[in-house]
Write a protein that holds these residues in place. Structure first.
Motif, PDB file in Angstrom:
ATOM      1  N   ASP A 123       0.856  -1.188   0.000  1.00  0.00           N
ATOM      2  CA  ASP A 123       0.000   0.000   0.000  1.00  0.00           C
ATOM      3  C   ASP A 123       0.898   1.246   0.000  1.00  0.00           C
ATOM      4  O   ASP A 123       1.158   1.859   1.042  1.00  0.00           O
ATOM      5  CB  ASP A 123      -0.925  -0.004   1.220  1.00  0.00           C
ATOM      6  CG  ASP A 123      -1.943  -1.138   1.172  1.00  0.00           C
ATOM      7  OD1 ASP A 123      -2.265  -1.585   0.055  1.00  0.00           O
ATOM      8  OD2 ASP A 123      -2.401  -1.574   2.249  1.00  0.00           O
ATOM      9  N   HIS A 157     -16.095   2.769  -4.176  1.00  0.00           N
ATOM     10  CA  HIS A 157     -15.626   1.676  -5.030  1.00  0.00           C
ATOM     11  C   HIS A 157     -16.801   1.193  -5.882  1.00  0.00           C
ATOM     12  O   HIS A 157     -17.778   0.635  -5.359  1.00  0.00           O
ATOM     13  CB  HIS A 157     -15.078   0.532  -4.169  1.00  0.00           C
ATOM     14  CG  HIS A 157     -14.252  -0.460  -4.927  1.00  0.00           C
ATOM     15  ND1 HIS A 157     -14.749  -1.198  -5.974  1.00  0.00           N
ATOM     16  CD2 HIS A 157     -12.955  -0.844  -4.784  1.00  0.00           C
ATOM     17  CE1 HIS A 157     -13.807  -1.991  -6.448  1.00  0.00           C
ATOM     18  NE2 HIS A 157     -12.695  -1.789  -5.739  1.00  0.00           N
ATOM     19  N   ARG A 164     -14.616   3.102   0.267  1.00  0.00           N
ATOM     20  CA  ARG A 164     -13.405   2.443   0.737  1.00  0.00           C
ATOM     21  C   ARG A 164     -12.377   3.497   1.144  1.00  0.00           C
ATOM     22  O   ARG A 164     -12.249   4.548   0.517  1.00  0.00           O
ATOM     23  CB  ARG A 164     -12.818   1.537  -0.345  1.00  0.00           C
ATOM     24  CG  ARG A 164     -13.711   0.369  -0.725  1.00  0.00           C
ATOM     25  CD  ARG A 164     -13.820  -0.621   0.437  1.00  0.00           C
ATOM     26  NE  ARG A 164     -14.697  -1.753   0.106  1.00  0.00           N
ATOM     27  CZ  ARG A 164     -15.979  -1.805   0.415  1.00  0.00           C
ATOM     28  NH1 ARG A 164     -16.549  -0.774   1.034  1.00  0.00           N
ATOM     29  NH2 ARG A 164     -16.709  -2.870   0.105  1.00  0.00           N
ATOM     30  N   LEU A 166      -8.172   3.872   2.533  1.00  0.00           N
ATOM     31  CA  LEU A 166      -6.908   3.145   2.581  1.00  0.00           C
ATOM     32  C   LEU A 166      -5.774   4.097   2.951  1.00  0.00           C
ATOM     33  O   LEU A 166      -5.667   5.194   2.403  1.00  0.00           O
ATOM     34  CB  LEU A 166      -6.620   2.508   1.214  1.00  0.00           C
ATOM     35  CG  LEU A 166      -5.376   1.620   1.114  1.00  0.00           C
ATOM     36  CD1 LEU A 166      -5.519   0.384   2.001  1.00  0.00           C
ATOM     37  CD2 LEU A 166      -5.141   1.205  -0.344  1.00  0.00           C
ATOM     38  N   ASP A 190      -6.612  -1.511  -6.626  1.00  0.00           N
ATOM     39  CA  ASP A 190      -7.702  -2.492  -6.622  1.00  0.00           C
ATOM     40  C   ASP A 190      -8.570  -2.362  -5.374  1.00  0.00           C
ATOM     41  O   ASP A 190      -9.771  -2.675  -5.411  1.00  0.00           O
ATOM     42  CB  ASP A 190      -7.138  -3.911  -6.700  1.00  0.00           C
ATOM     43  CG  ASP A 190      -6.499  -4.205  -8.052  1.00  0.00           C
ATOM     44  OD1 ASP A 190      -6.817  -3.485  -9.031  1.00  0.00           O
ATOM     45  OD2 ASP A 190      -5.672  -5.135  -8.128  1.00  0.00           O
ATOM     46  N   LYS A 191      -7.995  -1.904  -4.267  1.00  0.00           N
ATOM     47  CA  LYS A 191      -8.764  -1.749  -3.033  1.00  0.00           C
ATOM     48  C   LYS A 191      -9.655  -0.504  -3.063  1.00  0.00           C
ATOM     49  O   LYS A 191     -10.583  -0.391  -2.258  1.00  0.00           O
ATOM     50  CB  LYS A 191      -7.818  -1.663  -1.838  1.00  0.00           C
ATOM     51  CG  LYS A 191      -7.032  -2.947  -1.595  1.00  0.00           C
ATOM     52  CD  LYS A 191      -6.024  -2.758  -0.466  1.00  0.00           C
ATOM     53  CE  LYS A 191      -5.197  -4.032  -0.268  1.00  0.00           C
ATOM     54  NZ  LYS A 191      -4.156  -3.875   0.785  1.00  0.00           N
TER      55      LYS A 191
END
Length: 209
Positions: A123, A157, A164, A166, A190-191
């Motif tokens: 990440d 998302h 989402r 992160l 992708d997250k």
């Protein structure tokens, strides 16, 4: 017998001294400012002398050109510093809780500008070169103060139908990013989004170090 009339000759009138002084002042022309200035300049730079092997005219022309060049450089430096200071204030730098909105993209990770090697599953984030360079001290990007700092990215998302969030660690410098944009690893993208979309909008903010 005719009488002769005596005529008296009047005594010469005496003119006061102060009138003579007044007349002297009115008839004597004082040197003008230009004459005085020229005289002093010639005393400081005698026209018959040479300066560094050059005539006075050539020497003064060169001296004037050098002065104008230095003056131009000083003005240019001052303007450049002012513009840089103004542009820096508008960059999304750490130190505030402001939420920034920009484009989210992904890139092939590896050895980044911070000197750290990352994988596609990490990440990590690459910050815009505008932001990265604004705080750079010295010529070694590995020592950039933003290296290792964390940001929090957030968006809806589309694939998972939900919001989402992160946390990402700064490891690189993105040369193709605008100040508000961030470039992340494949796994991080992708997250937060569907990879096929390629470029999406994201909100992000700096976290406390």
């Amino acid at each position: 017998m005719a009488t002769t009339k005596e005529t008296s000759i009047p005594a010469q009138t005496r003119v006061p001294d102060w009138e003579h002084e007044a007349q002297a002042h009115t008839t004597t022309k004082r040197p003008g400012f230009t004459t005085i200035l020229t005289s002093r300049f010639n005393a400081f730079f005698p026209p018959h002398r040479t300066y560094l092997g050059l005539s006075r005219r050539v020497f003064l022309l060169i001296l004037t050109a050098v002065f104008l060049l230095l003056f131009t450089l000083v003005i240019g430096l001052a303007v450049g510093l002012t513009l840089r200071s103004s542009s820096t204030r508008n960059l999304p730098l750490p130190g505030n809780a402001e939420v920034h909105t920009g484009d989210l993209t992904y890139y092939d990770t590896g050895l980044g500008a911070c000197g750290l090697t990352s994988s596609a599953s990490d990440d990590v984030v690459s910050i815009s070169h505008f932001v990265f360079d604004a705080v750079q001290v010295g010529g070694n990007p590995n020592s950039n103060p933003l290296c290792g700092r964390r940001i929090r990215a957030r968006r809806w998302h589309e694939g998972e139908k939900g919001e989402r969030s992160l946390d990402l660690r700064v490891v690189d410098r993105c040369t193709g990013c605008q100040p508000q944009d961030i470039d992340v690893s494949y796994g991080a993208f992708d997250k937060l989004a569907v990879r096929d979309h390629g470029r999406v909008v994201v909100e992000w903010a700096w976290l406390e170090s």
